[in-house]
Scaffold this active site. Sequence first.
Site, PDB file in Angstrom:
ATOM      1  N   ASP A 198      -9.647 -10.046 -29.703  1.00 44.45           N
ATOM      2  CA  ASP A 198      -9.982  -8.880 -28.964  1.00 44.45           C
ATOM      3  C   ASP A 198      -8.995  -7.903 -29.063  1.00 44.45           C
ATOM      4  OD1 ASP A 198     -11.334  -6.937 -26.791  1.00 44.45           O
ATOM      5  OD2 ASP A 198     -12.099  -8.852 -26.040  1.00 44.45           O
TER       6      ASP A 198
ATOM      7  N   ASP B 275     -12.220  -3.126 -28.016  1.00 45.13           N
ATOM      8  CA  ASP B 275     -12.620  -2.498 -26.347  1.00 45.13           C
ATOM      9  C   ASP B 275     -12.681  -1.267 -26.351  1.00 45.13           C
ATOM     10  OD1 ASP B 275     -12.302  -3.960 -23.744  1.00 45.13           O
ATOM     11  OD2 ASP B 275     -10.763  -2.328 -23.518  1.00 45.13           O
TER      12      ASP B 275
ATOM     13  N   GLU C 158     -16.845  -2.113 -28.854  1.00 47.37           N
ATOM     14  CA  GLU C 158     -17.451  -1.753 -27.577  1.00 47.37           C
ATOM     15  C   GLU C 158     -17.481  -0.141 -27.175  1.00 47.37           C
ATOM     16  OE1 GLU C 158     -17.063  -3.057 -22.872  1.00 47.37           O
ATOM     17  OE2 GLU C 158     -15.488  -2.192 -24.079  1.00 47.37           O
TER      18      GLU C 158
ATOM     19  N   HIS D 196     -18.647 -11.231 -20.503  1.00 44.55           N
ATOM     20  CA  HIS D 196     -17.654 -11.313 -19.409  1.00 44.55           C
ATOM     21  C   HIS D 196     -17.632 -10.006 -18.198  1.00 44.55           C
ATOM     22  CE1 HIS D 196     -15.640  -8.748 -21.898  1.00 44.55           C
ATOM     23  NE2 HIS D 196     -14.739  -8.342 -21.172  1.00 44.55           N
ATOM     24  N   ASP D 197     -18.492  -8.886 -18.709  1.00 43.65           N
ATOM     25  CA  ASP D 197     -18.443  -7.968 -17.799  1.00 43.65           C
ATOM     26  C   ASP D 197     -20.088  -7.584 -17.251  1.00 43.65           C
ATOM     27  OD1 ASP D 197     -15.963  -6.900 -18.560  1.00 43.65           O
ATOM     28  OD2 ASP D 197     -16.752  -5.770 -20.225  1.00 43.65           O
TER      29      ASP D 197
HETATM   30  C1  NOJ Z   1     -13.909  -3.403 -21.502  1.00 44.37           C
HETATM   31  C2  NOJ Z   1     -13.786  -4.840 -21.087  1.00 44.37           C
HETATM   32  O1  NOJ Z   1     -14.600  -5.585 -21.924  1.00 44.37           O
HETATM   33  C3  NOJ Z   1     -13.465  -4.989 -19.807  1.00 44.37           C
HETATM   34  O2  NOJ Z   1     -13.557  -6.257 -19.347  1.00 44.37           O
HETATM   35  C4  NOJ Z   1     -12.395  -4.426 -19.399  1.00 44.37           C
HETATM   36  O3  NOJ Z   1     -12.175  -4.443 -18.005  1.00 44.37           O
HETATM   37  C5  NOJ Z   1     -12.336  -2.700 -19.911  1.00 44.37           C
HETATM   38  N1  NOJ Z   1     -12.870  -2.518 -21.074  1.00 44.37           N
HETATM   39  C6  NOJ Z   1     -10.904  -2.290 -19.889  1.00 44.37           C
HETATM   40  O4  NOJ Z   1     -10.262  -2.809 -20.941  1.00 44.37           O
END
Ligand code: NOJ
Length: 554
Positions: free
Chosen positions: A98, A199, A254, A327-328
């Site tokens: 990551d 990210d 992302e 994970h989000d």
């Molecule tokens: C996206 C990540 O997937 C998430 O878990 C994180 O809180 C935010 N970006 C900030 O890094």
Amino acid sequence: MQKKWWKESVVYQIYPRSFMDSNGDGIGDLKGITSKLDYLKQLGVDVIWLSPVYKSPNDDNGYDISDYQNIMDDFGTMADWDELLAGLHARGMKLMMDLVVNHSSDEHHWFVESRKSKDNPYRDYYIWRKGKDGQEPNNWTSVFSGSAWEYDKETDEYFLHLFSKKQPDLNWENENLRKEIYDMMTWWLDKGIDGFRMDVINLISKAEGLPSVPGGKRYEWGGDYFMNGPKVHDYIQEMNREVLSKYDIITVGETPGASTEDAKQYANEEGTELNMIFTFEHMDLDSGPGGKWDVKPWKLTDLKEVMTKWQKELEDKGWNSLYLNNHDQPRMVSRLGDDQEYRVISAKMLATFLHFLQGTPYIYQGEEIGMTNVQFQSIEEYNDIEIHNMYREKVIDGGEDHEKIMEAIYIKGRDNARTPMQWDATEHGGFTTGTPWLKVNPNYKEINVNNALADENSIFYFYQKLIKLRKENDIIVYGSYDLILDDDEKIYAYTRTLGEEKLIVLCNFSNEEVGFELPDSLSFTTNRKLIGNYSTNELLSPLKPYEARAYLIK
Ligand code: NOJ
């Protein structure tokens, strides 16, 4: 279209904190992951994406990095990491790290220096501004609630943080900073990693002048001023020239708020930027006008519209990533399937739906055994900073109804995905011998890896078969996609075509039996069933609740 190994791969995401604890401190770690490599090999995945394992004070569980070239103490040592990489490579798997470079931790030495004085050499590594009329420099809100600016009395200025106030945004305008980031990436690649998941990489370029959102409100969502900003493609192309293009790696960005037009640039087939991006459009279908926590029902035809747009628009021009949870995001079987009566069947249906689309599929840990959302009784049992900040803003400060907000957390909260991996029926699901940092989902006695491995009809073996089919049938990777039964609100059906070959995929998203008729244009004389979640063989027979079947047709 060019053939690439990363198009043919299946990625498995590990959230290290929740995967496997080897030392009984209640927190997953690198040695824990290494102890499960044979399990991952058995599943058949090609690439592991590791959520951040770098040094971090864990304000946002590792997405706030204080040292990009060292390992978080909770997770182990660099030697443990070396062992993990070697173990993966020895088994023919790859490692994607990551990369979190929109922001760092406020405990990173760059920021520690930066906040010391206005003329510190690191000052300009971050985004500092004077306040306006006794208020913040502009009216942007942070993704994690409240203002996106934090006042720092040392120099009487504010710094920008699009996420928590312990995650100051890096200033990509600064050339020295960019060079340090590229050097750091090169250092990891030279250690032998196989790629990066980046990210919120489309947030790195902010609009000139950091304008307020018009309308005069004190706090507003300013996404238009920092998502896909003016110089983002320049920066990513530079990163590609300086670093990425020198290695044969997998890259995925992302990119919240990216359209298919943006994607055609980020993930262009010429390879001048990234291999692929994560869209959010399908994940936003159940969000109302009030955003993520304003949950609204979603329609299958809306999902079809979004997925079909991404499939068709990127055809021959870019490459899709395919995911239904991470994970989000909440657990896919709870969100799009039925996590009760049809848990196993609907998890298999969703997997079929996703893995036959064009793009690289991502499996999030526990998805392969059908892990579900969780409901903790009290807000204190949750860990996630996003949940706590939102709860404070809405309930404690805003006076909104506690029950209503808990309901929203049950549906959308990120901790749904972060409860520890359920390995067996022993205490804490075999995740730890200590006290887990986040409670294990109480359904671990039934839903766990041990049970899945012992049952030949389990979701696990279904994924194993899907992955194997991908290796054996080029059409699953490279075939072009076409939607059929467009208006059906229960069945999602599509075809894939590669030369003379055709594939048909039928997925019932409802808990009822549903019949269908194929369009006349789709003529064939023979068919061969590749996979299905019931024993039905006949292509034209009605679909049972959450049934999915895929056939090669001629
Ligand atoms: C996206 C990540 O997937 C998430 O878990 C994180 O809180 C935010 N970006 C900030 O890094």
